[in-house]
Structure formats: C-alpha cells, structure tokens
Design an enzyme around this catalytic site. Structure first.
Site, short mmCIF file in Angstrom:
data_model
loop_
_atom_site.label_atom_id
_atom_site.label_comp_id
_atom_site.label_asym_id
_atom_site.label_seq_id
_atom_site.Cartn_x
_atom_site.Cartn_y
_atom_site.Cartn_z
N ASP A 32 11.77 46.02 38.73
CA ASP A 32 10.52 46.70 38.92
C ASP A 32 10.31 47.94 38.26
O ASP A 32 11.00 48.90 38.32
CB ASP A 32 10.40 46.76 40.73
CG ASP A 32 9.25 46.76 41.14
OD1 ASP A 32 8.02 46.63 40.38
OD2 ASP A 32 9.05 46.51 42.38
N ASP A 33 9.33 48.07 37.53
CA ASP A 33 8.62 48.99 36.96
C ASP A 33 9.75 50.01 35.94
O ASP A 33 9.76 50.74 35.50
CB ASP A 33 8.48 50.43 37.90
CG ASP A 33 7.18 50.16 38.85
OD1 ASP A 33 6.71 49.21 38.51
OD2 ASP A 33 6.99 50.91 39.99
N CYS A 71 2.21 45.03 39.58
CA CYS A 71 3.32 44.24 39.90
C CYS A 71 2.93 42.70 40.18
O CYS A 71 3.31 41.99 39.69
CB CYS A 71 4.09 44.65 41.35
SG CYS A 71 5.00 46.15 40.96
N HIS A 125 5.25 39.26 44.80
CA HIS A 125 4.70 40.52 45.16
C HIS A 125 3.96 40.29 46.60
O HIS A 125 3.03 39.23 46.59
CB HIS A 125 3.90 41.44 44.42
CG HIS A 125 3.30 42.61 44.86
ND1 HIS A 125 4.17 43.94 44.73
CD2 HIS A 125 2.60 43.00 45.71
CE1 HIS A 125 3.47 44.70 45.35
NE2 HIS A 125 2.54 44.47 45.94
N ASP A 310 8.57 44.30 34.91
CA ASP A 310 7.38 43.52 35.38
C ASP A 310 6.30 44.14 34.72
O ASP A 310 4.96 43.70 34.45
CB ASP A 310 7.13 43.42 36.75
CG ASP A 310 7.32 44.80 37.61
OD1 ASP A 310 7.54 45.88 37.05
OD2 ASP A 310 6.90 44.60 38.82
#
Length: 467
Positions: A32-33, A71, A125, A310
C-alpha cells in the site's frame, strides 16, 4: 471498450518454464502506497533487502504506472483487469464487490482454473469478496498498540470518536503486534498448507504499510537517522498548473500530531519521512517471511511472484502530501516480477501498467487470458527487455464531475481535465527530460502548442469514446 494502445508486433515468448507436471504457483504481493523509494530502484536511503533479493531473482520494471492514484480504484483495476473507465470505480467509498460482484476478478478466475486461492491483509479496498478457498484474513487499518493510541483507534469509527490517533508509532514490540506481521503469519500458514496438499495455489498478500498511520516496531525506526531524512526542495504546486489539478493538505493532516491547514515544518517532514521509511523496511521484512515460507515449503522455484505498489506517494514534493493528484509521483510505482525459468536480474525501461499484471499471471501460469482484460502480458519483455512496447501508459482521476485522463510518454506527461467529452477545463504538460520533478506546466506556452495539439488528438483517438 477498444484498446487505448495501437497494436504492435510482439516477439514470441520463448521462456523455458520448469518442465514439471504441476502447474506453477502464484504469489501476488500488493504494498500500500509504495513508491519506488526502494534500494533496488536506486534509492540511497531505503533498507529493503527482501525486495532487493526478489529483484535479483526476477525483473524490475522501472517505469510501471498505476491506473488511478488512490487505493480503491487502482486495486479494482488491476484485480479485475479493466481500466477505471470500465469498472466505474473512481473513489474509495464504494466497495469493489458492490459494483463488480459478477466480474471475473483475478482470484475468482484462478479458483475457476482449479487453484487454491488465499487472501491476507489488504487486497481490495473496503471489500473482501467471497472468492477465497479459506476465510480471508483481514488486517486492520488503524493498528496502534500503545494503549492511549489504541483506545482512540478502537473508537474512531463509533459515535464516541475522538479523532485519529497520531500519524506515527514505534513501540518496542514484535512484528506480529502490527497488522502486516499478522498478514505475513497468515500467508506463511497457507503456503505451508497448500504445499502440503500438493494443489497449485495463488497467495494474494496485501501489506498495509507504508500507508498511514506509520506504525512499525521500534527496530525498523532504528534503521534510520531522523536528521538524515530528506526534505523536498520543490514544496510548491507546479507553476502554471490549473486549480482543478491541485491538492491542498489532505489525508496526513487528519492525524492527531499533524496541524491541519498549515504547511509542515522541516521537523514534521523529517518525522513523516522517517515513519514512511521505517514502514517500508517493516513491510520488506514481512515480504521476506513470505518468500522464506515458499523456500521452506520447497515451492519457491516453482512459484510466479509479482509485487507492486498500488499507487505512488508525495512527500511534500510538488506541494502535496500522500496521493490523489494526477502527476508522476502519484502514478509511478514499483513492479517486480519473478518468472520461473527466466533470466534473473533483468530490468526494463518499457512503459508498463499495473493493468498488465492480470494477463501476465495468466500467460505465465499457462492459462488463457479472459477476453475482458484490457492490459497485456509482460512475458515478451521478460524474454526481450529492450523490445518496442507501448507508446504511452494511461492514468486517470476524478474530482466530482470532472475527470483527468493522463498519458505518460517516454518524455512527457499530458493531462486533460474534462467536464464531459470535449469540455476541457484544465490542461497539463510536463517535460521530464528538462524538468524531472514536474515543477512547471508547459501547456500554455506558445512554443508547445504543437505538443498540446498532438497529445489532444492522441486522447481523442485512443481513449474510449464512451467515457
């Protein structure tokens, strides 16, 4: 929907996959990120030995791009194999499976093909779905363990909420005290079980870090000196960018230790960078556990491995924190691929997309690619990294009724902001050869009129007419 890429002749893929009767297994890791602030992509600060090992065993795609800079829509795109224009998902508040409950998602398709499919952590998500061979292991977003922080986290989604806890936490605890250690533990268990059962499997593991809040065991914070953390020099919006393209404050500024509505001090910037890097190293260590589980089970060499972020992430550069803008930093992501039998330690500068993951996994596993997939397999690049590929990659972002559609060519990023087809309310053009940080929007410069016209025509001819 028509393809947004002109067809090109692909070289035949001649990779010698392992000559075994069993199907290849799949490990798909989503971080994530995660932007390309990792050592195998040249970052001088990040300590990411597991990512480095995976890169050495496989291939690094240096110019991979997400299709959406937040996301939910990004994950909805690469897990369905369809662009956000097709899925209709352009925000985080709509659960994926509420919109695309009948679509042939990646995990659903592999289950139909006889695979045991497991999910752990954050894959979609705000959604889980039911297409898993065992109950999905869901990790928590707010995973603080310090008592006063945990109390705030536990009541945040209730009427008694006192607001978000701090953006950082560095307790001296084991890895499994925080969410990604728990996801790694679940993945280890299922890999061992699947290998013992002897059935081909797909393990989809989503690590929540380095997404906010930056909570990780103290030992990962201790890998870095806060005083050595970088501070962006370009802490201002791109000169000449239209107002619709800008972002003012946002996600980070909702946390209890970050003042809302004012720029971060250098001290808070370094604190935030320290938290991000600590969480990158924490996620990297959990990746190492999952890779070791494959090796311990004796299936590492027979497993296709894909890892991606993502979406990208701003750290004050271009005047933005986190994501939710349609610029280079929020769309550029890591993408690593290990194909059994392929040459190790390769790199590709081709413009590729996360949309390509679904067909790549199908082709590598020897499965037909479903007709709905809008990306294309990356296997030809694994065999011939320098061959001709896409002329551009595509990303998009919506603000209310206005949609940005952005194309990234070898040199430029061109974005049209439209309120309906042809009603342009903002135009952006960045030249990364002369301006690597994207500090100046060149769209209004008379000398670039021909480029604006050229890329506008490319939009009109290559983007689907039904948007």
């Amino acid at each position: 929907m028509k393809s947004i890429f002109k067809p090109i002749l692909l070289l035949s893929c001649l990779i010698a996959l392992p000559a075994v009767a069993k199907k290849l297994n799949v490990l798909f890791v989503i971080v994530d990120d995660l932007r390309p602030l990792i050592s195998c992509q040249g970052d001088p600060i990040a300590k990411t030995p597991s990512l480095d090992k995976l890169a050495a065993d496989g291939m690094v795609f240096e110019r991979a791009y997400a299709q959406y800079p937040i996301c939910g829509p990004s994950r909805g795109s690469f897990m369905s194999g369809m662009r956000p224009d097709t899925t209709g998902l352009m925000g985080n508040n709509t659960p994926f499976h509420n919109v695309l409950n009948e679509e042939l998602t990646l995990n659903r398709y592999f289950m139909q093909q006889g695979y045991a499919v497991f999910g752990a952590g954050k894959v979609y998500h705000n959604s889980i779905g039911d297409d898993w061979s065992e109950p999905y292991f869901k990790s928590e977003w707010l995973d603080h363990v310090k008592p006063e922080n945990k109390r705030k986290a536990d009541i945040f989604f209730t009427p008694k909420s006192e607001g978000l806890p701090p953006s950082i936490e560095a307790e001296d605890v084991g890895d499994d005290a925080y969410c990604d250690g728990q996801a790694a533990a679940a993945s280890e268990k299922w890999i061992a079980q699947a290998a013992k059962d002897g059935k081909p499997f797909m393990m989809v593991t989503g690590f929540r870090k380095p997404h906010l809040p930056w909570c990780a065991p103290k030992k990962y914070w201790d890998l870095y000196e806060r005083s050595a953390m970088p501070v962006a020099a370009n802490r201002y919006h791109p000169i000449g960018a239209p107002e619709i393209a800008l972002k003012h404050y946002g996600e980070l500024f909702g946390y209890g230790d970050i003042p809302n509505g004012t720029p971060l001090t250098d001290e808070l910037i370094r604190q935030s960078m320290h938290g991000y890097y600590a969480c990158v190293s924490y996620a990297d260590a959990q990746l190492g556990r999952v890779l070791d589980a494959l090796k311990k089970a004796g299936v590492y060499d027979n497993t296709i491995i894909v890892l991606c972020g993502d979406n990208g992430y701003h750290h004050g550069n271009n005047g933005v924190w986190t994501k939710g803008v349609c610029w280079e930093t929020t769309n550029h992501v890591p993408l690593l691929l290990k194909v059994p039998g392929a040459k190790k330690g390769q790199r590709s500068d081709a413009l590729v997309e996360l949309l390509d993951i679904y067909p790549t996994l199908c082709r590598t596993a020897g499965l037909p690619v479903p007709k709905h997939c809008e990306g294309k397999s990356l296997l030809p690049l694994v065999e011939h990294p320098k061959q001709e590929w896409n002329g551009f990659s595509a990303s998009q972002f919506r603000k209310g009724k206005i949609i940005a559609r952005s194309i990234r060519t070898d040199r430029y990023r061109f974005t049209l902001w439209e309120k309906g087809r042809g009603n342009v309310v903002g135009t952006e053009l960045y030249d990364y050869e002369k301006d690597p940080q994207g500090n100046v929007n060149l769209a209004a410069s008379p000398e670039n009129k021909h480029l604006v016209e050229k890329f506008t025509k490319l939009h009109q001819s290559e983007w689907p007419s039904e948007y």
